[in-house]
Design a protein around this motif. Structure first.
Motif, short mmCIF file in Angstrom:
data_model
loop_
_atom_site.label_atom_id
_atom_site.label_comp_id
_atom_site.label_asym_id
_atom_site.label_seq_id
_atom_site.Cartn_x
_atom_site.Cartn_y
_atom_site.Cartn_z
N ILE A 55 -0.99 -13.76 -15.69
CA ILE A 55 -1.52 -12.47 -16.11
C ILE A 55 -1.46 -11.44 -14.99
CG2 ILE A 55 -3.89 -13.11 -15.49
CD1 ILE A 55 -2.80 -10.82 -18.41
N PHE A 56 -1.45 -11.91 -13.74
CA PHE A 56 -1.48 -10.97 -12.61
C PHE A 56 -0.11 -10.41 -12.25
CE2 PHE A 56 -5.19 -13.83 -11.82
CZ PHE A 56 -6.17 -12.88 -12.09
N THR A 57 0.94 -11.06 -12.71
CA THR A 57 2.29 -10.57 -12.41
C THR A 57 3.02 -10.08 -13.67
OG1 THR A 57 3.20 -12.81 -12.61
CG2 THR A 57 2.51 -12.08 -10.41
N ALA A 58 2.40 -10.25 -14.81
CA ALA A 58 3.03 -9.83 -16.07
C ALA A 58 3.10 -8.32 -16.15
CB ALA A 58 2.24 -10.39 -17.26
N ALA A 59 4.19 -7.82 -16.72
CA ALA A 59 4.34 -6.38 -16.92
C ALA A 59 3.34 -5.91 -17.98
CB ALA A 59 5.77 -6.06 -17.36
N PRO A 60 2.97 -4.61 -17.96
CA PRO A 60 2.05 -4.08 -18.97
C PRO A 60 2.53 -4.42 -20.38
CG PRO A 60 2.41 -2.46 -17.26
CD PRO A 60 3.37 -3.58 -16.99
N MET A 61 1.61 -4.74 -21.25
CA MET A 61 1.93 -5.18 -22.61
C MET A 61 1.41 -4.22 -23.65
SD MET A 61 1.03 -9.18 -22.02
CE MET A 61 0.27 -8.96 -20.41
N GLU A 62 2.05 -4.25 -24.81
CA GLU A 62 1.56 -3.47 -25.94
C GLU A 62 0.23 -4.05 -26.39
OE1 GLU A 62 2.85 -2.49 -30.58
OE2 GLU A 62 4.20 -3.59 -29.24
N LEU A 94 -0.61 -16.31 -22.13
CA LEU A 94 -0.99 -15.75 -20.83
C LEU A 94 -1.91 -16.73 -20.11
CD1 LEU A 94 -1.84 -12.13 -22.06
CD2 LEU A 94 0.29 -12.90 -20.97
N SER A 95 -1.73 -16.84 -18.80
CA SER A 95 -2.54 -17.79 -18.03
C SER A 95 -3.20 -17.11 -16.84
CB SER A 95 -1.67 -18.95 -17.53
OG SER A 95 -0.77 -18.50 -16.53
N ILE A 96 -4.21 -17.78 -16.30
CA ILE A 96 -4.89 -17.33 -15.09
C ILE A 96 -4.63 -18.39 -14.03
CG2 ILE A 96 -7.11 -16.71 -14.05
CD1 ILE A 96 -8.11 -16.28 -16.98
N PRO A 97 -3.75 -18.13 -13.07
CA PRO A 97 -3.42 -19.16 -12.08
C PRO A 97 -4.61 -19.45 -11.17
CG PRO A 97 -2.44 -17.06 -11.47
CD PRO A 97 -3.02 -16.87 -12.84
N GLY A 98 -4.80 -20.72 -10.86
CA GLY A 98 -5.86 -21.12 -9.94
C GLY A 98 -5.32 -21.42 -8.56
N ALA A 99 -6.20 -21.80 -7.67
CA ALA A 99 -5.78 -22.14 -6.31
C ALA A 99 -4.99 -23.44 -6.31
CB ALA A 99 -7.01 -22.29 -5.41
N LYS A 100 -4.18 -23.64 -5.29
CA LYS A 100 -3.44 -24.88 -5.15
C LYS A 100 -4.39 -25.99 -4.69
CE LYS A 100 1.00 -22.68 -4.16
NZ LYS A 100 2.13 -22.54 -3.20
N GLY A 101 -4.07 -27.21 -5.06
CA GLY A 101 -4.90 -28.33 -4.65
C GLY A 101 -5.99 -28.64 -5.65
N ILE A 114 -11.69 -12.38 -17.27
CA ILE A 114 -10.61 -12.14 -16.32
C ILE A 114 -9.40 -11.53 -17.03
CG2 ILE A 114 -8.97 -13.25 -14.76
CD1 ILE A 114 -11.19 -15.33 -14.18
N LEU A 115 -9.02 -12.10 -18.16
CA LEU A 115 -7.87 -11.59 -18.91
C LEU A 115 -8.13 -10.17 -19.41
CD1 LEU A 115 -7.03 -14.82 -20.95
CD2 LEU A 115 -5.62 -13.81 -19.14
N CYS A 116 -9.32 -9.95 -19.90
CA CYS A 116 -9.68 -8.62 -20.43
C CYS A 116 -9.62 -7.58 -19.32
CB CYS A 116 -11.09 -8.68 -21.02
SG CYS A 116 -11.68 -7.14 -21.74
N ALA A 117 -10.12 -7.91 -18.15
CA ALA A 117 -10.10 -6.97 -17.02
C ALA A 117 -8.68 -6.61 -16.65
CB ALA A 117 -10.83 -7.58 -15.83
N GLN A 118 -7.80 -7.60 -16.58
CA GLN A 118 -6.42 -7.35 -16.18
C GLN A 118 -5.65 -6.57 -17.24
OE1 GLN A 118 -5.35 -7.85 -13.23
NE2 GLN A 118 -3.17 -7.42 -13.50
N LEU A 119 -5.86 -6.90 -18.50
CA LEU A 119 -5.16 -6.19 -19.58
C LEU A 119 -5.66 -4.76 -19.73
CD1 LEU A 119 -5.08 -9.05 -22.24
CD2 LEU A 119 -3.11 -8.12 -20.97
#
Length: 251
Positions: free
Chosen positions: A189-196, A221-228, A242-247
């Motif tokens: 979701i953090f690198t996705a281009a703006p969506m309709e 759409l996903s929310i990536p977490g930390a590695k490990g 989180i998704l709502c804020a980003q969209l």
């Protein structure tokens, strides 16, 4: 004074079948009483409050004194379905505006089998904060009239319209509406281009999106977490936030 008939009616409304019969419900409103009294979607039938609450909130209640009924703590415990009742409970019913059909002209949530009342209320609060004025939920999701939903919404239910509809019904009315699904295997979701703008589908707390819902999704759409090592997943309401804020605020 609280009559036996009024007490019987309010207690019956804790059962969903009576909510549907009377189209009326109880709201525990201590922290958003002012908002409730200032809006015009819900009609105030009665306000039940302790003497101390009435005395402290005379200014708020001044236009509703004829509808305010003084009750004791033991009576409030019988009126409220919450384990820790507040000092005031309101009995309200909703007008025709509340029953009006949806208008999907911007982003909206679709809750696919959300069962936890706290999650539903929190998602309504998230939608309210970010200006998503419509929330849809699949039949069988948690009930808006549940006191825990209303409590968790912190008054958002006064501004956000919740509609119980199947995805088939929504797609029949809005055939071109994009459907996005929250899924751990989806696009970042953090690198996705703006969506309709469209519907953001949030799945059940334990099972995620149903197979039927997944079959209709246009993009996951996903929310990536930390590695490990990390938690297995995010809470449904946390992920929704989180998704709502980003969209709502794309880069």
């Amino acid at each position: 004074m609280l009559s036996k008939n009024k007490l019987k009616l309010v207690r019956s409304l804790q059962l969903k079948k009576y909510l549907q019969k009377y189209i009326i419900f109880t709201v525990v409103v201590e922290y958003f009483l002012t908002e409730l009294l200032q809006q015009d979607v819900f009609e105030i039938d009665s306000i039940f409050a302790t003497p101390s609450f009435i005395q402290t909130n005379e200014e708020i209640l001044k236009f509703y004194l004829k509808k305010t009924i003084t009750v004791g703590s033991s009576e409030l415990r019988q009126l409220s379905s919450l384990s820790t009742p507040t000092e005031v409970v309101a009995l309200v019913n909703f007008n025709e505006e509340m029953k009006a059909g949806p208008d999907v002209s911007s982003w909206a949530f679709y809750l696919d089998g959300i069962q936890n009342p706290g999650n539903l209320g929190t998602i309504l609060r998230i939608a309210d904060w970010f200006g998503w004025h419509q929330v849809f939920a699949s039949p069988g999701s948690a009930d808006l009239f549940n006191a825990k939903v209303l409590q968790a919404s912190m008054g958002a239910f006064l501004r956000v319209r919740l509609h119980y509809k199947s995805l088939d019904e929504i797609q029949a009315q809005y055939p071109d509406l994009p459907l996005y699904g929250a899924d751990m295997g989806g696009d970042d979701i953090f690198t996705a281009a703006p969506m309709e703008p469209g519907l953001l589908l949030i799945g059940n707390e334990g099972k995620g999106l149903s197979a039927e819902a997944r079959s209709k999704v246009d993009r996951f759409l996903s929310i990536p977490g930390a590695k490990g090592p990390k938690a297995e997943s995010l809470n449904a309401a946390v992920a929704a936030g989180i998704l709502c804020a980003q969209l709502s605020n794309p880069a």
